[in-house]
Design a protein around this motif. Structure first.
Motif, mmCIF file in Angstrom:
data_model
loop_
_atom_site.group_PDB
_atom_site.id
_atom_site.type_symbol
_atom_site.label_atom_id
_atom_site.label_comp_id
_atom_site.label_asym_id
_atom_site.label_seq_id
_atom_site.Cartn_x
_atom_site.Cartn_y
_atom_site.Cartn_z
ATOM 1 N N SER A 139 -40.278 27.683 -8.879
ATOM 2 C CA SER A 139 -41.391 28.634 -8.769
ATOM 3 C C SER A 139 -42.001 28.987 -10.121
ATOM 4 C CB SER A 139 -40.932 29.913 -8.065
ATOM 5 O OG SER A 139 -39.857 30.511 -8.763
ATOM 6 N N ARG A 140 -41.240 28.847 -11.191
ATOM 7 C CA ARG A 140 -41.774 29.145 -12.528
ATOM 8 C C ARG A 140 -41.175 28.177 -13.541
ATOM 9 N NH1 ARG A 140 -41.347 35.183 -14.674
ATOM 10 N NH2 ARG A 140 -42.727 35.432 -12.851
ATOM 11 N N ILE A 141 -41.996 27.268 -14.011
ATOM 12 C CA ILE A 141 -41.522 26.311 -15.022
ATOM 13 C C ILE A 141 -41.338 27.043 -16.347
ATOM 14 C CG2 ILE A 141 -42.103 24.238 -16.329
ATOM 15 C CD1 ILE A 141 -43.729 23.306 -13.915
ATOM 16 N N PRO A 142 -40.162 26.927 -16.963
ATOM 17 C CA PRO A 142 -39.926 27.633 -18.235
ATOM 18 C C PRO A 142 -40.741 27.040 -19.379
ATOM 19 C CG PRO A 142 -38.074 26.204 -17.714
ATOM 20 C CD PRO A 142 -38.976 26.178 -16.511
ATOM 21 N N LYS A 143 -40.857 27.799 -20.446
ATOM 22 C CA LYS A 143 -41.584 27.334 -21.627
ATOM 23 C C LYS A 143 -40.944 26.078 -22.192
ATOM 24 C CE LYS A 143 -43.037 31.978 -23.091
ATOM 25 N NZ LYS A 143 -42.944 33.000 -24.159
ATOM 26 N N LYS A 144 -41.804 25.211 -22.728
ATOM 27 C CA LYS A 144 -41.323 23.969 -23.321
ATOM 28 C C LYS A 144 -40.788 24.274 -24.718
ATOM 29 C CE LYS A 144 -43.722 20.285 -22.556
ATOM 30 N NZ LYS A 144 -44.757 19.222 -22.636
ATOM 31 N N TYR A 279 -35.223 25.290 -20.533
ATOM 32 C CA TYR A 279 -36.128 24.151 -20.388
ATOM 33 C C TYR A 279 -35.348 22.863 -20.161
ATOM 34 C CZ TYR A 279 -39.945 20.915 -21.141
ATOM 35 O OH TYR A 279 -40.874 19.925 -20.967
ATOM 36 N N ARG A 280 -34.210 22.707 -20.870
ATOM 37 C CA ARG A 280 -33.392 21.517 -20.682
ATOM 38 C C ARG A 280 -32.848 21.470 -19.248
ATOM 39 N NH1 ARG A 280 -33.392 17.225 -23.901
ATOM 40 N NH2 ARG A 280 -33.126 18.555 -25.736
ATOM 41 N N SER A 281 -32.426 22.632 -18.715
ATOM 42 C CA SER A 281 -31.930 22.698 -17.335
ATOM 43 C C SER A 281 -33.034 22.320 -16.348
ATOM 44 C CB SER A 281 -31.403 24.101 -17.012
ATOM 45 O OG SER A 281 -30.259 24.393 -17.766
ATOM 46 N N TYR A 282 -34.248 22.784 -16.635
ATOM 47 C CA TYR A 282 -35.383 22.451 -15.782
ATOM 48 C C TYR A 282 -35.618 20.942 -15.767
ATOM 49 C CZ TYR A 282 -40.253 21.368 -14.787
ATOM 50 O OH TYR A 282 -41.404 20.777 -14.314
ATOM 51 N N LEU A 283 -35.539 20.304 -16.927
ATOM 52 C CA LEU A 283 -35.739 18.861 -16.996
ATOM 53 C C LEU A 283 -34.672 18.118 -16.193
ATOM 54 C CD1 LEU A 283 -36.733 18.352 -20.757
ATOM 55 C CD2 LEU A 283 -38.238 18.421 -18.752
ATOM 56 N N TYR A 284 -33.420 18.613 -16.260
ATOM 57 C CA TYR A 284 -32.354 17.993 -15.478
ATOM 58 C C TYR A 284 -32.635 18.149 -13.983
ATOM 59 C CZ TYR A 284 -29.695 18.050 -19.857
ATOM 60 O OH TYR A 284 -29.300 17.858 -21.148
ATOM 61 N N ASP A 285 -33.056 19.361 -13.593
ATOM 62 C CA ASP A 285 -33.363 19.610 -12.176
ATOM 63 C C ASP A 285 -34.499 18.714 -11.704
ATOM 64 O OD1 ASP A 285 -31.422 21.516 -12.181
ATOM 65 O OD2 ASP A 285 -32.771 23.239 -12.201
ATOM 66 N N LYS A 311 -45.796 25.635 -11.583
ATOM 67 C CA LYS A 311 -44.720 25.395 -10.629
ATOM 68 C C LYS A 311 -44.438 23.901 -10.522
ATOM 69 C CE LYS A 311 -46.110 29.344 -7.750
ATOM 70 N NZ LYS A 311 -46.506 29.775 -6.380
ATOM 71 N N LEU A 312 -43.236 23.588 -10.093
ATOM 72 C CA LEU A 312 -42.905 22.205 -9.776
ATOM 73 C C LEU A 312 -42.900 22.099 -8.259
ATOM 74 C CD1 LEU A 312 -42.007 19.408 -10.860
ATOM 75 C CD2 LEU A 312 -39.644 20.132 -10.436
ATOM 76 N N ILE A 313 -43.783 21.280 -7.726
ATOM 77 C CA ILE A 313 -43.913 21.168 -6.274
ATOM 78 C C ILE A 313 -43.866 19.701 -5.858
ATOM 79 C CG2 ILE A 313 -45.315 23.267 -6.134
ATOM 80 C CD1 ILE A 313 -47.760 21.448 -5.693
ATOM 81 N N VAL A 314 -43.611 19.498 -4.584
ATOM 82 C CA VAL A 314 -43.742 18.167 -4.019
ATOM 83 C C VAL A 314 -44.660 18.299 -2.814
ATOM 84 C CG1 VAL A 314 -41.621 18.421 -2.637
ATOM 85 C CG2 VAL A 314 -42.548 16.157 -3.063
ATOM 86 N N GLU A 315 -45.723 17.499 -2.822
ATOM 87 C CA GLU A 315 -46.681 17.521 -1.726
ATOM 88 C C GLU A 315 -46.514 16.263 -0.886
ATOM 89 O OE1 GLU A 315 -50.573 19.828 -2.513
ATOM 90 O OE2 GLU A 315 -50.321 18.484 -4.231
#
Length: 585
Positions: A139-144, A279-285, A311-315
């Protein structure tokens, strides 16, 4: 030994079709639990109650309010038993104590109706289609943000013997390390304490006083400063983590010195370190989502996760461009990955709403594989997961439900129950002393009766039932209870009556003595009906369809609820009508 926390019961009030109902379950953790109920019973209402939970309350949408009445207050309660007592967790429209103990996820059908409007001059037209609701993975992509680590700078800051330090980039790129180090911030904060810094300064002073190559220094350090570093809690704990994840098989001194570098890098700029971890955790996810979706995606649409509006979504493509099996398996895979990526260190309740019922064989095996892996992953973390799989199919009779240790629960409990004398007869029907007689004269139609009282008595069966005529009087009595709407009939006796009655009616229509003899000597009702068909008798298709009913009642499985699935069929109004019409001849 730790007691298993079983979910003893679930109580729901005023959610969709459920007004006030308690489900007695005794769900065991870390095992697939299949909750069976017929269509229309309220499985979607059960799922909606859990899906409506947020961190603070039970937020029921208007579509899910009981009878659409906003004045009817919803409630969800879970009673948990641990072997020594019971505790009740409640959620309503103002509070939620369930979320303090459980992370709840619900997987359900994601199809939505979509209307597209077009302006045609003075007229507006609308066309309807079926779409698949976009799936929000993050729902919220962390800062790079990246780690501000430099091995060269770390060695310079260490002193003349900084060469003893190994590069720890591999740790900062390890998903396992990053996932665990985020749980240790409170401990890392202690690194800047005065006493700890004094100990660190003493270690650095001793080490920088020595001479030699990097390997010679490590050998000296192993004997002279290992205990000093291990005596610092934060350094020792991070060192233990490094050793656990097996980073390059580092020995103790290397692990301790690498832990020292982590502590220094953290305290240099805590915000950057924490943001970099997020951010690293987000990339792994994200990579995990891509891997899972790719393994399931066999469509030409090339479905992939995408970043949109933070956000990271899949359509998904329109429902018309993707099969039901592809849609359901993809959605399911994404959901399971989301559960697996959850950072909450809590036990998990996973409700799966009828996704299994519409998958083909291959995808059904695939999703069971992912559930099994999820259970194993949670167990490895010392956590419990309760996969509650809602289905209208009885898994006992379907070979595609193949979990090693699945548990089956029937949500719709029935008052009608299997008579224990009947159960013993079914279990012993293959005994050589009665097998032939019971098969021909008790469980199928035969114009001549048989008396097996002595044999029944020897096997501990109800002696009078050894007389097939007395046995059939019993099944007819139970059939009459069923017709009269009594709730204490034996569903197995009813099934037996129906089978024998149908065979009797069909037998009576056969005129040839030879065909009659063949009919009586043929095993199986379906096969007997085939004999009648071949003899020119007009056998209704309904009689074949009812085989699903009366054949199920002739087989008993130990340690399961045998009655509920049969009763669910018998109480279906259409099936009741079929039974009455088919036995009226």
């Amino acid at each position: 030994m730790e007691k298993l926390l079983t979910i003893k019961s679930v109580h729901i009030e005023n959610v969709k079709g459920i007004e006030n109902q308690t489900f007695e379950l005794n769900i065991i953790p870390n095992k697939p639990s299949l909750l069976v109920a017929p269509n229309g019973f309220g499985k979607s209402s059960f799922a909606a109650a859990f899906a409506s939970l947020n961190s603070v309350r039970l937020a029921i949408s208007k579509d899910h309010m009981h009878q659409g009445d906003e004045d009817l207050k919803p409630k969800l309660s879970i009673t948990v038993a641990n072997g020594t007592g019971l505790s009740v967790l409640n959620a309503n429209n103002t509070s939620n104590s369930i979320s303090s103990s459980y992370d709840v996820h619900v997987i359900s059908n994601r199809l939505i109706a979509k209307s597209t409007k077009r302006n045609m001059g003075k007229f507006t037209t609308a066309s309807a289609s079926i779409a698949i609701d976009p799936f929000v993975l993050v729902s919220r992509i962390p800062k790079k943000v990246y780690f501000s680590y430099s091995c060269t700078q770390m060695r310079v800051a260490f002193g003349r013997n900084g060469k003893i330090l190994r590069n720890i980039e591999h740790l900062l790129n390890s998903s396992s390390f990053i996932g665990n180090i985020q749980e240790m911030y409170v401990l890392l904060d202690k690194f800047t304490g005065t006493r700890i810094q004094q100990k660190i300064d003493a270690v650095l002073k001793k080490l920088n006083h020595e001479t030699g190559t990097a390997e010679e220094l490590r050998l000296w350090a192993a004997s002279n400063i290992t205990n000093d570093l291990a005596g610092i809690d934060c350094v020792n704990s991070v060192s233990a983590l490094i050793t656990t994840i097996g980073s390059d098989s580092q020995d103790q001194v290397d692990a301790l010195l690498s832990a020292y570098q982590i502590c220094v890098n953290y305290t240099k700029d805590k915000d950057i370190f924490k943001c970099a971890c997020k951010y690293r955790s987000y990339l792994y996810d994200k990579a995990g989502y891509e891997k899972v979706i790719t393994s399931f995606d066999t469509t030409w649409k090339n479905i992939r996760p995408a970043e949109s509006a933070g956000k990271l979504i899949v359509e998904f493509p329109a429902a018309s461009n993707i099969s039901n099996g592809q849609r359901d398996s993809l959605c399911f895979a994404v959901w399971l990955q989301k559960v697996n990526n959850s950072q909450n260190r809590k036990d998990c309740i996973l409700v799966i709403d009828e996704v299994f019922d519409y998958l083909d064989d291959a995808n059904l095996v695939a999703v069971q594989y992912y559930i099994s892996n999820l259970i194993a992953e949670r167990k490895s973390l010392g956590l419990k997961i309760y996969p509650l799989i809602l289905t209208h199919l009885n898994p006992i009779y379907f070979r595609n439900f193949i979990f090693k240790d699945q548990k089956v629960y029937f949500l719709k409990k029935s008052n009608p129950a299997l008579n224990q004398h009947f159960k013993k007869l079914i279990i012993n029907r293959s005994n050589s002393t009665i097998a032939s007689g019971v098969a021909k004269h008790h469980l199928h139609y035969h114009p001549i009766g048989v008396n097996l009282r002595i044999e029944f008595q020897a096997l501990g069966l109800k002696e009078t039932w050894g007389d097939s005529e007395i046995f059939h009087i019993h099944t007819q009595t139970e059939w009459q209870k069923y017709l009269n709407g009594n709730d204490d009939y034996d569903p197995f006796a009813v099934c037996c009556y129906v089978r024998v009655k149908i065979e009797k009616i069909v037998y009576g229509k056969i005129t040839s003595d030879g065909d009659r003899t063949t009919f009586l000597n043929t095993n199986g009702t379906k096969e007997k009906l085939g004999v009648a068909d071949a003899a020119g008798i007009d056998v209704s298709e309904t009689l074949y369809l009812l085989g699903v009913i009366y054949n199920e009642g002739m087989h008993v499985k130990e340690h399961v609820d045998n009655s509920s699935p049969i009763v669910a069929k018998l109480e279906n109004l259409t099936i009741r009508k079929m039974l009455v019409e088919s036995t009226a001849g």
